[in-house]
Design an enzyme around this catalytic site. Structure first.
Site, PDB file in Angstrom:
ATOM      1  N   TYR A 162      -4.723   4.195   5.693  1.00  0.00           N
ATOM      2  CA  TYR A 162      -5.336   3.339   6.723  1.00  0.00           C
ATOM      3  C   TYR A 162      -6.645   3.937   7.232  1.00  0.00           C
ATOM      4  O   TYR A 162      -7.577   3.209   7.576  1.00  0.00           O
ATOM      5  CB  TYR A 162      -4.376   3.143   7.906  1.00  0.00           C
TER       6      TYR A 162
ATOM      7  N   LYS B 215       0.833  -1.190   0.000  1.00  0.00           N
ATOM      8  CA  LYS B 215       0.000   0.000   0.000  1.00  0.00           C
ATOM      9  C   LYS B 215       0.871   1.245   0.000  1.00  0.00           C
ATOM     10  O   LYS B 215       1.996   1.161   0.493  1.00  0.00           O
ATOM     11  CB  LYS B 215      -0.956   0.022   1.182  1.00  0.00           C
TER      12      LYS B 215
END
Ligand code: NAD
Length: 388
Positions: A242, A156
């Site tokens: 996140y 990510k």
């Protein structure tokens, strides 16, 4: 070619995959629907299927980029995995190659440099290529890995532009390989409980979400995370993703619009290319708002939801260990798990079973669209609607 690839995702197969994948976790926690976040790794019907893994008990993973995350988290986790193992490495540093070869007993023939990377296509030991490079390099190496006929995990954030994320998905479709994103928290029990509490409306309709993920960036400013080209942005790309994830898996929805604001730059020696901090609000179609912040100049790691009849909060929510959770009914009681081991085992299992990944490329693309909309909103000062 006559053989049907498991990643040739017609709708029937996909639904079956999802419903099975949404059974229960190892803890017996029902895995609730990922809602619109979930869309599987669709692949076209054309050919060049990825390597046949149907006879294997454990899939071989090659880590690309032996930096901090590979060294401290992924390689140790791969000593605990059941469905996959550390089969190979790709590194530009000969001393690291030697060190890893000895430490993890990696055969010489499974060690590659960035120049020899494409030769992995001829190596049957390697089933999955895990891209653990700076964000701006994920697209190139994911595409090359797919062209080598290997399944891919990209760290990510998936990419630094929507176009790159789309190209990554397309390359994996074309080569009939699966694409997953390193979203480890989908395999973590406290975060899984939040998915359940929010999406199943255990405490009624959600009123509000709050998410924060920050750390104090120190040391030398000469780091790729502060380089716009390599990082794509600052804390939003690295940590804010996140919060975006947390808001989406709490609601099971995609946000429809965003407003955002950059914070003040108090350390220009670090933050001359990327933001020092940013705050944003994600609006969902049912009126829920997620209030989020991310900074390289403070410490935070929270995910909170408030609903009609109760609330929940994880703090720390996103760390590798020590995740703590509380609800309006009391403390959450879940074990700490090796998130990376579970994540890689879960992804390997889905590949072996020919099922959709729980954390597919399409989820990464959705998030990159949201991240880019957040930047646009912060730059223009306007509310930006997000189209998918
Ligand atoms: P790092 O700086 O420690 O490692 C980066 C690696 O890439 C190094 O081995 C470096 O040699 C290599 N590299 C190759 N070309 C490079 C270049 N041009 N510039 C800089 N480095 C180059 O970074 P990291 O913390 O390991 O992060 C790597 C990726 O993993 C990032 O995408 C990051 O977002 C992701 N990450 C994910 C998690 C998670 O919890 N899922 C945690 C940490 C990092």
């Amino acid at each position: 070619m006559g053989k049907e690839s498991p990643f040739n995702n017609n709708r029937r197969k996909f639904i079956k995959g999802v419903s099975l994948a949404l059974g229960t976790t190892a803890l017996g926690i029902p895995l609730v629907s990922l809602g619109s976040c979930q869309s599987g790794n669709s692949a076209n019907t054309e050919e060049q299927p990825g390597q046949d893994t149907s006879q294997k008990k454990k899939l071989g993973i090659a880590l690309v980029g032996l930096g901090n995350y590979s060294t401290e988290q992924l390689a140790p986790a791969l000593q605990e995995t059941e469905n996959c193992y550390l089969a190979g490495i790709v590194t530009g540093t000969p001393s690291k190659a030697k060190e890893w070869k000895n430490k993890y007993n990696i055969p010489e023939k499974n060690i590659y440099s960035y120049e020899t990377f494409d030769q992995i296509k001829d190596n049957p030991d390697i089933d999955i290529i895990y891209i653990v490079l700076p964000n701006g390099m994920h697209a190139e190496y994911t595409i090359r890995a797919a062209q080598a006929g290997k399944h891919v995990i990209s760290e990510k954030p998936m990419a630094t532009s929507v176009e790159d994320a789309q190209r990554m998905i397309e390359a994996c479709k074309q080569n009939n390989v699966s694409l997953s994103i390193g979203y480890r928290l989908h395999f973590e029990p406290h975060n899984q409980r939040v998915m359940e509490l929010g999406q199943q409306q255990v405490y009624g309709k959600i009123n509000k979400i709050e998410a924060a993920d920050s750390f104090v960036f120190g040391g030398s400013p000469d780091k790729w995370r502060l380089d716009k080209q390599l990082a794509g942005g600052g804390p939003l790309m690295d940590l804010g993703v996140y919060c975006v994830q947390g808001a989406c898996y709490t609601t099971g929805q995609k946000p429809v619009a965003v407003t955002a604001k950059f914070g003040e730059v108090t350390r220009p020696e670090y933050f001359d290319e990327v933001e020092q901090s940013i705050s944003w609000q994600l609006e969902f179609s049912d009126g829920v708002v997620a209030d989020c912040t991310s900074s390289y100049n403070e410490s935070a790691g929270k995910l909170r939801g408030e609903a009609e009849n109760g609330w929940w909060e994880l703090d720390p929510a996103y760390s590798y260990s020590g995740i703590k959770g509380e609800t309006s009914e009391g403390e959450m009681d879940f074990p700490q798990v090796n998130q990376q081991a579970r994540q890689m085992d879960g992804i390997a299992q889905s590949i072996m079973d020919g099922k959709a990944s729980r954390v597919p490329g399409e989820m990464g693309l959705r998030d990159v669209k949201i991240l880019m909309a957040i930047y646009e909103a912060a730059q223009t000062g306007k509310r930006v609607e997000i189209s998918y």
